[in-house]
Design a protein around this motif. Structure first.
Motif, PDB file in Angstrom:
ATOM      1  N   GLU A  55       1.273  -1.084   0.060  1.00  0.00           N
ATOM      2  CA  GLU A  55      -0.142   0.033  -0.695  1.00  0.00           C
ATOM      3  C   GLU A  55       0.842   1.227  -0.279  1.00  0.00           C
ATOM      4  O   GLU A  55       1.188   2.205  -0.335  1.00  0.00           O
ATOM      5  CB  GLU A  55      -0.741  -0.163   1.300  1.00  0.00           C
ATOM      6  CG  GLU A  55      -1.902   1.336   1.012  1.00  0.00           C
ATOM      7  CD  GLU A  55      -2.981   0.903   0.154  1.00  0.00           C
ATOM      8  OE1 GLU A  55      -3.642   2.488  -0.261  1.00  0.00           O
ATOM      9  OE2 GLU A  55      -3.557  -0.513  -0.601  1.00  0.00           O
ATOM     10  N   THR A  61       0.924   3.832  -3.311  1.00  0.00           N
ATOM     11  CA  THR A  61       0.374   5.556  -2.203  1.00  0.00           C
ATOM     12  C   THR A  61       1.219   6.392  -2.934  1.00  0.00           C
ATOM     13  O   THR A  61       1.017   7.469  -2.882  1.00  0.00           O
ATOM     14  CB  THR A  61      -0.224   5.326  -1.668  1.00  0.00           C
ATOM     15  OG1 THR A  61      -1.208   4.334  -1.522  1.00  0.00           O
ATOM     16  CG2 THR A  61      -0.670   6.353  -0.788  1.00  0.00           C
ATOM     17  N   ILE A  74      -0.803  11.342  -8.611  1.00  0.00           N
ATOM     18  CA  ILE A  74      -2.603  10.236  -7.577  1.00  0.00           C
ATOM     19  C   ILE A  74      -3.461   9.538  -8.378  1.00  0.00           C
ATOM     20  O   ILE A  74      -2.838   9.478  -9.826  1.00  0.00           O
ATOM     21  CB  ILE A  74      -3.320  11.708  -6.422  1.00  0.00           C
ATOM     22  CG1 ILE A  74      -4.986  10.914  -5.993  1.00  0.00           C
ATOM     23  CG2 ILE A  74      -3.963  12.238  -8.637  1.00  0.00           C
ATOM     24  CD1 ILE A  74      -5.199  11.646  -6.097  1.00  0.00           C
ATOM     25  N   ARG A  75      -3.503   8.186  -7.409  1.00  0.00           N
ATOM     26  CA  ARG A  75      -4.073   6.611  -8.458  1.00  0.00           C
ATOM     27  C   ARG A  75      -5.411   7.179  -8.920  1.00  0.00           C
ATOM     28  O   ARG A  75      -6.785   8.262  -8.300  1.00  0.00           O
ATOM     29  CB  ARG A  75      -3.659   5.880  -7.352  1.00  0.00           C
ATOM     30  CG  ARG A  75      -2.607   5.891  -7.597  1.00  0.00           C
ATOM     31  CD  ARG A  75      -2.793   4.120  -6.665  1.00  0.00           C
ATOM     32  NE  ARG A  75      -2.511   3.117  -7.728  1.00  0.00           N
ATOM     33  CZ  ARG A  75      -1.887   2.968  -8.961  1.00  0.00           C
ATOM     34  NH1 ARG A  75      -0.631   3.176  -8.309  1.00  0.00           N
ATOM     35  NH2 ARG A  75      -1.949   2.108  -9.728  1.00  0.00           N
ATOM     36  N   GLU A  79      -8.042   5.280  -8.938  1.00  0.00           N
ATOM     37  CA  GLU A  79      -8.562   5.057  -8.360  1.00  0.00           C
ATOM     38  C   GLU A  79      -9.151   6.003  -6.581  1.00  0.00           C
ATOM     39  O   GLU A  79     -10.757   5.626  -5.771  1.00  0.00           O
ATOM     40  CB  GLU A  79      -8.386   3.731  -8.289  1.00  0.00           C
ATOM     41  CG  GLU A  79      -7.705   3.284  -6.619  1.00  0.00           C
ATOM     42  CD  GLU A  79      -6.482   2.628  -7.712  1.00  0.00           C
ATOM     43  OE1 GLU A  79      -5.136   2.119  -7.572  1.00  0.00           O
ATOM     44  OE2 GLU A  79      -6.233   3.306  -9.182  1.00  0.00           O
ATOM     45  N   GLU A  80      -8.065   6.522  -6.221  1.00  0.00           N
ATOM     46  CA  GLU A  80      -8.928   7.611  -5.364  1.00  0.00           C
ATOM     47  C   GLU A  80      -9.422   9.120  -5.863  1.00  0.00           C
ATOM     48  O   GLU A  80      -9.712   9.274  -4.846  1.00  0.00           O
ATOM     49  CB  GLU A  80      -7.518   8.078  -4.609  1.00  0.00           C
ATOM     50  CG  GLU A  80      -6.563   6.990  -4.357  1.00  0.00           C
ATOM     51  CD  GLU A  80      -6.104   6.715  -2.874  1.00  0.00           C
ATOM     52  OE1 GLU A  80      -7.513   7.102  -2.764  1.00  0.00           O
ATOM     53  OE2 GLU A  80      -5.767   6.078  -2.651  1.00  0.00           O
ATOM     54  N   SER A 112     -12.474  10.996  -6.612  1.00  0.00           N
ATOM     55  CA  SER A 112     -14.336  10.835  -6.910  1.00  0.00           C
ATOM     56  C   SER A 112     -15.102  11.775  -7.377  1.00  0.00           C
ATOM     57  O   SER A 112     -14.789  12.948  -7.429  1.00  0.00           O
ATOM     58  CB  SER A 112     -15.272  10.707  -5.316  1.00  0.00           C
ATOM     59  OG  SER A 112     -14.176   9.715  -4.147  1.00  0.00           O
ATOM     60  N   ASP A 144     -11.171  15.233   2.794  1.00  0.00           N
ATOM     61  CA  ASP A 144     -11.134  15.513   1.087  1.00  0.00           C
ATOM     62  C   ASP A 144     -11.223  17.415   0.241  1.00  0.00           C
ATOM     63  O   ASP A 144     -11.435  18.526   1.027  1.00  0.00           O
ATOM     64  CB  ASP A 144     -12.718  15.243   0.160  1.00  0.00           C
ATOM     65  CG  ASP A 144     -12.878  13.500   0.076  1.00  0.00           C
ATOM     66  OD1 ASP A 144     -11.623  12.878   0.816  1.00  0.00           O
ATOM     67  OD2 ASP A 144     -13.382  12.447  -0.160  1.00  0.00           O
ATOM     68  N   PHE A 197     -10.883  14.269  -3.588  1.00  0.00           N
ATOM     69  CA  PHE A 197      -9.844  12.823  -3.265  1.00  0.00           C
ATOM     70  C   PHE A 197      -9.114  13.203  -2.104  1.00  0.00           C
ATOM     71  O   PHE A 197      -8.996  14.530  -1.363  1.00  0.00           O
ATOM     72  CB  PHE A 197      -8.700  13.032  -4.187  1.00  0.00           C
ATOM     73  CG  PHE A 197      -8.383  14.401  -4.862  1.00  0.00           C
ATOM     74  CD1 PHE A 197      -6.520  14.776  -3.600  1.00  0.00           C
ATOM     75  CD2 PHE A 197      -8.684  15.106  -5.884  1.00  0.00           C
ATOM     76  CE1 PHE A 197      -6.518  16.132  -3.868  1.00  0.00           C
ATOM     77  CE2 PHE A 197      -7.895  16.184  -6.314  1.00  0.00           C
ATOM     78  CZ  PHE A 197      -6.857  16.815  -5.675  1.00  0.00           C
ATOM     79  N   ALA A 221      -3.889  11.475  -0.201  1.00  0.00           N
ATOM     80  CA  ALA A 221      -3.732  10.404  -1.712  1.00  0.00           C
ATOM     81  C   ALA A 221      -3.118  11.394  -2.370  1.00  0.00           C
ATOM     82  O   ALA A 221      -2.509  10.560  -3.087  1.00  0.00           O
ATOM     83  CB  ALA A 221      -5.187  10.422  -2.193  1.00  0.00           C
TER      84      ALA A 221
END
Length: 363
Positions: free
Chosen positions: A223, A227, A284-285, A287-288, A290, A302, A353, A357
């Motif tokens: 992780e 990250t 930043i990935r 999938e992080e 929104s 966030d 995000f 992250a």
């Protein structure tokens, strides 16, 4: 005998024009370490050196307190699963599994317990009904199951896997990977697994070591590595979509304030040192991230930036949403989320995000 850790200590060697340089790693019993890197980085050479196929010019390989650096492969008690299965075509499934025991411990192969062990492994990997078949009559997934059963038959002290599922279809690969992970953690034996597929590494690894040009350039809990890669090159090797150039505007506590487009965002320093005016990159990935309608605010934890959708690309079960936030960001959402939010090119929305992250990259 209880399981022992694997340690590779400052190993160096030269193979033609290629060299391993001061490679060190440690794998605890029951832990899966994934060696991740591009083709030619040296992942397989590290694995082969652990197995005893190469003798290092410096450093040593240890299994528990036992220094195995000078031992041949057959004396190391290592189970090795190859990418190409390496099954004996003239032997049946059961005979291929039995051969591993006969080669490692002939006396044990004649013991009644050996037959019980073979039967247990065939059952475990769904091979009982195929015990009398030869490799030519098996599918790719079935062949790999035989290769796994054969590697496990001798109860090795260390498991080594060289991209064992790369030739399989996605469904078979995912099912076998889950089965193997469960088995390894039950067996409490250290395992080293080579892949260049970061998605497979994310799904499989307890720890990750990133290999580049014969060296381990970053390692740690999976992780943490995924990250917070330490450099732009490593971030790209890990398949991170979002790597954005910015400039340091200041520092507040353990965060750098970085200008990305028109936004100034707090980015965790994670021990890095930067100066005002310094050019940096931030990752930043996908999938992080929104996505939400423009008027809907993020949660208090966030960070949010306004955005406009540029492209919507269906990518298997996920949808990739390319956005213009004053700087480029790509998010991954499910197909259901894409429908619910009515995502389409030109739509304005907010990208949010978790503040932690973001990751600072200083090359």
């Amino acid at each position: 005998m209880s399981a022992q850790p694997l340690a590779v200590e400052n190993v160096s060697l030269v193979l033609g024009a290629f060299a391993l340089r001061e490679v060190s790693l440690r794998v605890e019993p029951g832990e899966i370490l994934v060696l991740l890197g591009s083709n030619g980085a040296g992942k397989s050479v590290i694995l082969e050196t652990i197995a005893g196929f190469h003798r290092p010019s410096r450093g040593r390989v240890k299994i528990g307190a036992r220094d195995v650096t000078a031992l041949p492969p057959e004396a190391r008690q290592v189970g090795y699963v190859f990418q190409n299965f390496a099954l004996f075509p003239h032997l049946s499934v059961a005979q291929n599994v039995r051969f591993a025991i006969e080669a490692r411990a002939p006396a044990r192969a004649r013991h009644s317990g050996a037959e019980a062990r073979i039967a247990e492994l065939l059952e475990r990997f769904g091979l009982t009904r195929l015990a009398g078949r030869r490799p030519a009559d098996l599918s790719g997934g079935e062949k790999q199951r035989v290769a796994l059963a054969r590697a496990l038959a001798t109860d090795p002290a260390v498991f080594l896997f060289d991209e064992p599922f790369s030739a399989l279809d996605a469904v078979t690969r995912d099912a076998l990977r889950d089965e193997l992970a469960g088995f390894l953690r039950e067996a409490r034996v250290p395992a080293v697994y080579v892949t260049h597929d970061y998605a497979e590494a994310m799904a499989f690894a307890d720890r990750v070591a990133v290999v580049d040009a014969g060296s381990i350039v970053q390692s740690g809990p999976a992780e943490d590595v995924f990250t917070a890669p330490s450099t732009v090159r490593i971030a790209r090797m890990l398949g991170i979509d979002n790597i954005v150039a910015g400039e340091v505007r200041g520092q507040v506590g353990d965060h750098a304030i970085v200008a990305l487009g028109a936004s100034e965002l707090p980015v965790p320093l994670r021990g890095r040192v930067v100066a005002v005016g310094q050019r940096v990159s931030v990752s930043i990935r996908a999938e992080e991230l929104s996505l939400s309608p423009g008027g809907q605010g993020p949660s208090v934890q966030d960070v949010a930036v306004p955005a406009k959708i540029l492209r919507v690309v269906h990518h298997g079960p996920l949808v990739r949403i390319a956005c213009d936030c004053g700087f480029p960001l790509t998010a991954c959402v499910t197909r259901a989320q894409c429908r619910q939010l009515e995502l389409a090119p030109g739509r304005a929305l907010a990208v949010s995000f978790p503040a932690n992250a973001l990751n600072l990259l200083v090359d």
